[in-house]
Design a protein around this motif. Sequence first.
Motif, PDB file in Angstrom:
ATOM      1  N   LEU A  81      21.713  -0.691 -76.192  1.00 32.13           N
ATOM      2  CA  LEU A  81      22.643  -1.645 -76.207  1.00 32.13           C
ATOM      3  C   LEU A  81      23.747  -1.318 -76.379  1.00 32.13           C
ATOM      4  N   SER A  82      24.257  -0.298 -77.088  1.00 35.06           N
ATOM      5  CA  SER A  82      26.275  -0.109 -77.143  1.00 35.06           C
ATOM      6  C   SER A  82      26.329   0.911 -75.622  1.00 35.06           C
ATOM      7  N   ALA A  83      25.325   1.561 -75.434  1.00 33.59           N
ATOM      8  CA  ALA A  83      25.294   2.708 -74.165  1.00 33.59           C
ATOM      9  C   ALA A  83      25.789   0.591 -73.175  1.00 33.59           C
ATOM     10  N   VAL A  96      30.680  10.234 -77.836  1.00 32.04           N
ATOM     11  CA  VAL A  96      30.716   9.023 -79.160  1.00 32.04           C
ATOM     12  C   VAL A  96      30.377  10.089 -80.209  1.00 32.04           C
ATOM     13  N   VAL A  97      31.188   9.326 -81.084  1.00 34.43           N
ATOM     14  CA  VAL A  97      31.706   9.935 -82.844  1.00 34.43           C
ATOM     15  C   VAL A  97      30.596   9.168 -83.701  1.00 34.43           C
ATOM     16  N   GLY A  98      29.598   9.165 -84.005  1.00 33.69           N
ATOM     17  CA  GLY A  98      28.340   8.215 -84.881  1.00 33.69           C
ATOM     18  C   GLY A  98      29.380   8.917 -86.453  1.00 33.69           C
ATOM     19  N   HIS A  99      28.963   8.100 -87.625  1.00 36.15           N
ATOM     20  CA  HIS A  99      28.439   7.985 -88.230  1.00 36.15           C
ATOM     21  C   HIS A  99      27.610   7.937 -89.284  1.00 36.15           C
ATOM     22  N   SER A 100      26.700   8.560 -90.261  1.00 38.33           N
ATOM     23  CA  SER A 100      26.110   7.921 -90.925  1.00 38.33           C
ATOM     24  C   SER A 100      24.676   7.455 -90.578  1.00 38.33           C
ATOM     25  N   MET A 101      24.315   6.865 -90.108  1.00 36.02           N
ATOM     26  CA  MET A 101      23.260   6.238 -89.529  1.00 36.02           C
ATOM     27  C   MET A 101      24.205   6.099 -88.044  1.00 36.02           C
ATOM     28  N   GLY A 102      24.591   5.776 -87.729  1.00 40.37           N
ATOM     29  CA  GLY A 102      25.651   5.120 -86.518  1.00 40.37           C
ATOM     30  C   GLY A 102      25.133   7.012 -85.656  1.00 40.37           C
ATOM     31  N   MET A 109      22.390   6.315 -77.932  1.00 41.04           N
ATOM     32  CA  MET A 109      23.018   6.224 -76.789  1.00 41.04           C
ATOM     33  C   MET A 109      22.890   7.109 -75.689  1.00 41.04           C
ATOM     34  N   ALA A 110      23.086   8.568 -76.339  1.00 38.52           N
ATOM     35  CA  ALA A 110      22.880   9.572 -75.238  1.00 38.52           C
ATOM     36  C   ALA A 110      21.741   9.537 -74.398  1.00 38.52           C
ATOM     37  N   LEU A 111      20.603   9.895 -75.578  1.00 46.63           N
ATOM     38  CA  LEU A 111      18.873   9.110 -74.446  1.00 46.63           C
ATOM     39  C   LEU A 111      19.179   8.054 -73.785  1.00 46.63           C
ATOM     40  N   ALA A 112      19.405   7.501 -73.530  1.00 52.08           N
ATOM     41  CA  ALA A 112      19.336   5.740 -73.184  1.00 52.08           C
ATOM     42  C   ALA A 112      19.954   5.470 -71.740  1.00 52.08           C
ATOM     43  N   ASP A 113      21.468   6.440 -71.892  1.00 46.78           N
ATOM     44  CA  ASP A 113      22.027   5.990 -70.313  1.00 46.78           C
ATOM     45  C   ASP A 113      22.873   7.742 -70.438  1.00 46.78           C
ATOM     46  N   PRO A 114      22.253   8.895 -70.263  1.00 43.72           N
ATOM     47  CA  PRO A 114      23.186   9.983 -69.971  1.00 43.72           C
ATOM     48  C   PRO A 114      24.480  10.052 -69.683  1.00 43.72           C
ATOM     49  N   GLY A 188      21.002  16.480 -73.558  1.00 37.38           N
ATOM     50  CA  GLY A 188      21.033  17.526 -73.127  1.00 37.38           C
ATOM     51  C   GLY A 188      22.409  17.377 -73.266  1.00 37.38           C
ATOM     52  N   VAL A 189      23.457  16.859 -73.749  1.00 39.25           N
ATOM     53  CA  VAL A 189      25.206  17.340 -73.877  1.00 39.25           C
ATOM     54  C   VAL A 189      25.222  17.852 -75.178  1.00 39.25           C
ATOM     55  N   PRO A 190      26.416  18.258 -74.821  1.00 42.52           N
ATOM     56  CA  PRO A 190      26.901  19.317 -76.483  1.00 42.52           C
ATOM     57  C   PRO A 190      26.989  17.841 -78.202  1.00 42.52           C
ATOM     58  N   VAL A 191      26.966  18.610 -79.261  1.00 42.71           N
ATOM     59  CA  VAL A 191      26.814  17.900 -79.798  1.00 42.71           C
ATOM     60  C   VAL A 191      27.431  18.940 -81.256  1.00 42.71           C
TER      61      VAL A 191
END
Length: 248
Positions: A81-83, A96-102, A109-114, A188-191
């Motif tokens: 949904l976020s993607a 995308v910058v996630g924190h904790s559960m984010g 998000m990256a898996l749903a819409d690379p 598949g993106v840099p992490v």
Amino acid sequence: MHIGGRTRRLSVDGFEFGIETRGAGADEFALVHGIGMSPRYFDPLVRELAPSAKVHALHLPGFGRTRRPRRSLSMQDFGRLSAQALRGLGAGPAIVVGHSMGCQVAVEMALADPAAVRALVLLGPTTNRRERSAWRLGLRLAQDTLREPPGANWTVFSDYARCGPRWYFATVPHMIGHRLEERLPLVGVPVLLLRGEHDPIAPGSWLAELLAAGGSAAAAEVPGAPHVVMYRSPQTVARHCLDLAVRP
């Protein structure tokens, strides 16, 4: 809403998002908060990023000022949904910058819409495989509270109060049940995995395990910082984010 800039509300498959946008520039960042939270605790980081980039701060369904959904959402649901919300905004590809559960939401998000996600910055990722229980997480949260600055604690607990226990505890099982160590290697993106030196929720051993799982992740540590690392050390976190943005 606290961050300022332009605020929009979007409905994605019947779930409400709030997205605050601030700044301008070729690089785009999307900020995804943790359980119980809103984007308010990202304010110090936004102030660092916005002078040179466009920053989108998401209010996930049921959190912040958005409506409570009628059913609980899995991490995959939140990610998909976020993607879609970013797509609806016309944003991206974004870092995308996630924190904790984010962090879990960001990975999904990256898996749903690379194509919508350029890279990931995961701040204090949950959930440590060795402590996947509600009482353990509560204990670590209590420990972390003693290490956070008063402003961070006020923001966290006032957001918890606004979220309410029903939606918070409806989300907890999905957060605990999500296997980040299995999902992250599929990205598949840099992490970049980033933790505060004194973060009891995302210990160094957990980041080492995520690195060992494979994929394209790197890791770093912010000296002296607890779990809400972007509140205590926004300049350092921003530097890592901007460094990732200029990588080819």
